[in-house]
Scaffold this motif. Sequence first.
Motif, PDB file in Angstrom:
ATOM      1  N   THR A   1      -2.511   6.133 -18.434  1.00 15.51           N
ATOM      2  CA  THR A   1      -1.591   5.562 -17.450  1.00 15.51           C
ATOM      3  C   THR A   1      -1.404   4.081 -17.753  1.00 15.51           C
ATOM      4  O   THR A   1      -2.387   3.360 -17.963  1.00 15.51           O
ATOM      5  CB  THR A   1      -2.140   5.732 -16.017  1.00 15.51           C
ATOM      6  OG1 THR A   1      -2.144   7.126 -15.687  1.00 15.51           O
ATOM      7  CG2 THR A   1      -1.286   4.983 -15.012  1.00 15.51           C
TER       8      THR A   1
ATOM      9  N   HIS B   1      -4.625  10.133 -15.429  1.00 16.96           N
ATOM     10  CA  HIS B   1      -3.250  10.396 -14.982  1.00 16.96           C
ATOM     11  C   HIS B   1      -3.095   9.921 -13.546  1.00 16.96           C
ATOM     12  O   HIS B   1      -4.054   9.937 -12.766  1.00 16.96           O
ATOM     13  CB  HIS B   1      -2.981  11.899 -15.080  1.00 16.96           C
ATOM     14  CG  HIS B   1      -1.552  12.290 -14.945  1.00 16.96           C
ATOM     15  ND1 HIS B   1      -0.933  12.445 -13.713  1.00 16.96           N
ATOM     16  CD2 HIS B   1      -0.616  12.586 -15.882  1.00 16.96           C
ATOM     17  CE1 HIS B   1       0.318  12.816 -13.909  1.00 16.96           C
ATOM     18  NE2 HIS B   1       0.547  12.919 -15.202  1.00 16.96           N
ATOM     19  N   ILE B   2      -1.899   9.491 -13.175  1.00 20.05           N
ATOM     20  CA  ILE B   2      -1.681   8.990 -11.818  1.00 20.05           C
ATOM     21  C   ILE B   2      -1.983  10.055 -10.765  1.00 20.05           C
ATOM     22  O   ILE B   2      -2.288   9.727  -9.608  1.00 20.05           O
ATOM     23  CB  ILE B   2      -0.233   8.463 -11.656  1.00 20.05           C
ATOM     24  CG1 ILE B   2      -0.112   7.651 -10.357  1.00 20.05           C
ATOM     25  CG2 ILE B   2       0.773   9.590 -11.737  1.00 20.05           C
ATOM     26  CD1 ILE B   2       1.224   6.946 -10.212  1.00 20.05           C
TER      27      ILE B   2
ATOM     28  N   SER C   1      -4.920   7.085  -8.947  1.00 18.00           N
ATOM     29  CA  SER C   1      -3.920   6.792  -7.904  1.00 18.00           C
ATOM     30  C   SER C   1      -4.476   5.806  -6.884  1.00 18.00           C
ATOM     31  O   SER C   1      -3.766   4.891  -6.435  1.00 18.00           O
ATOM     32  CB  SER C   1      -3.475   8.082  -7.213  1.00 18.00           C
ATOM     33  OG  SER C   1      -4.550   8.723  -6.564  1.00 18.00           O
TER      34      SER C   1
ATOM     35  N   LEU D   1      -4.470   2.308  -8.326  1.00 17.35           N
ATOM     36  CA  LEU D   1      -3.138   1.718  -8.310  1.00 17.35           C
ATOM     37  C   LEU D   1      -2.726   1.323  -6.896  1.00 17.35           C
ATOM     38  O   LEU D   1      -2.096   0.271  -6.691  1.00 17.35           O
ATOM     39  CB  LEU D   1      -2.116   2.695  -8.904  1.00 17.35           C
ATOM     40  CG  LEU D   1      -2.258   2.981 -10.404  1.00 17.35           C
ATOM     41  CD1 LEU D   1      -1.238   4.031 -10.841  1.00 17.35           C
ATOM     42  CD2 LEU D   1      -2.084   1.709 -11.222  1.00 17.35           C
TER      43      LEU D   1
ATOM     44  N   PHE E   1       4.629   0.430 -12.292  1.00 18.11           N
ATOM     45  CA  PHE E   1       4.083   1.643 -12.917  1.00 18.11           C
ATOM     46  C   PHE E   1       4.929   1.985 -14.133  1.00 18.11           C
ATOM     47  O   PHE E   1       6.144   2.142 -14.039  1.00 18.11           O
ATOM     48  CB  PHE E   1       4.106   2.779 -11.898  1.00 18.11           C
ATOM     49  CG  PHE E   1       3.743   4.124 -12.458  1.00 18.11           C
ATOM     50  CD1 PHE E   1       2.488   4.356 -12.999  1.00 18.11           C
ATOM     51  CD2 PHE E   1       4.660   5.162 -12.423  1.00 18.11           C
ATOM     52  CE1 PHE E   1       2.153   5.606 -13.508  1.00 18.11           C
ATOM     53  CE2 PHE E   1       4.335   6.408 -12.921  1.00 18.11           C
ATOM     54  CZ  PHE E   1       3.074   6.628 -13.464  1.00 18.11           C
TER      55      PHE E   1
ATOM     56  N   SER F   1       2.514   7.866 -16.745  1.00 16.68           N
ATOM     57  CA  SER F   1       1.323   8.606 -17.162  1.00 16.68           C
ATOM     58  C   SER F   1       1.774   9.640 -18.183  1.00 16.68           C
ATOM     59  O   SER F   1       2.757  10.356 -17.952  1.00 16.68           O
ATOM     60  CB  SER F   1       0.652   9.291 -15.969  1.00 16.68           C
ATOM     61  OG  SER F   1       0.065   8.354 -15.095  1.00 16.68           O
TER      62      SER F   1
END
Length: 310
Positions: free
Chosen positions: A196, A248-249, A255, A258, A270, A273
């Motif tokens: 990501t 991965h987001i 998540s 972020l 962003f 990903s």
Amino acid sequence: MSANRYTYLGPEGTFTEAALRTLPESATRELVPSVSVPAALDAVRNGEAAAALVPIENSVEGGINQTLDELAQGEPLMIYREVLLPIAFALLVRPGTELQDVKTVTGHPAAQVQVRHWMADHLPDAHWESAASNADGARMVQEGRFDGAFAGEFAAAQYGLVPLATEIHDAANATTRFVLVGRPGRTSAPTGADKTSAVFWLGEDHPGALLELLQEFAVRGVNLMRIESRPTGEGLGKYCFSADAEGHISDRRVSEALMGLHRICPKVRFLGSYPRADAQAATVRPGTSDAEFVRASDWLSRCLDGRAEQ
């Protein structure tokens, strides 16, 4: 938008074109060179191309600043794929040129840092001037503007040149990373071996400010694979940070990291990903798996309802 057109850092014969041709879909796309990284990314922003492949990092110099800055600024774009390409240079010259005849050389600035020790040993008096790309340097040698260009050996025939030396690299196993960039859209499904990318801006400058940002990743067990500071252009001391994180987001640890950045940073961009080119699965530390985040969330719900374990 031309959905069938991909662009890349040109002209024809660049390492970027070679990297793009490793993607299976390139066989069914119209591949169009761009004169620069900004031009390639603008072609995507303007709808002239569906995607652009550009270099973003190499194992010798680190991040490609022009690409990092272009992705941080302007209309947002997203990364959908990455390609890793081993890099070795050839010194391309016009037929009949001998090593002692080479007084001026050219190539992309990223090439210079990968061949400078070779030049010091073999061409100590040669003058270097940078080109927009290695293939553009080869074209200028063809036109007689330089004596030699450092480029891929595969570019020699295209520009009527010959390789005077091959397999040139100061660092063994030198590799350049390229990214396929398109307009923002849905991310691909997680594979378990993902990366990501994001850019985040530092707010108030105070002792520990960067540490506070990094802790958003650290406390959730997210490994940062690359982080680089870049000036924002708003004055001395004004920086943003370009980073690649493992995962991965859709992974809860990523998540939530972020979201944490979004709470404390004035701006977060962003960048996508996408599957890792090396297909290495992410290392998930104890307490940071999605299942453990779900269990913690369930426990909190029970606490709110007065049903927590005694």
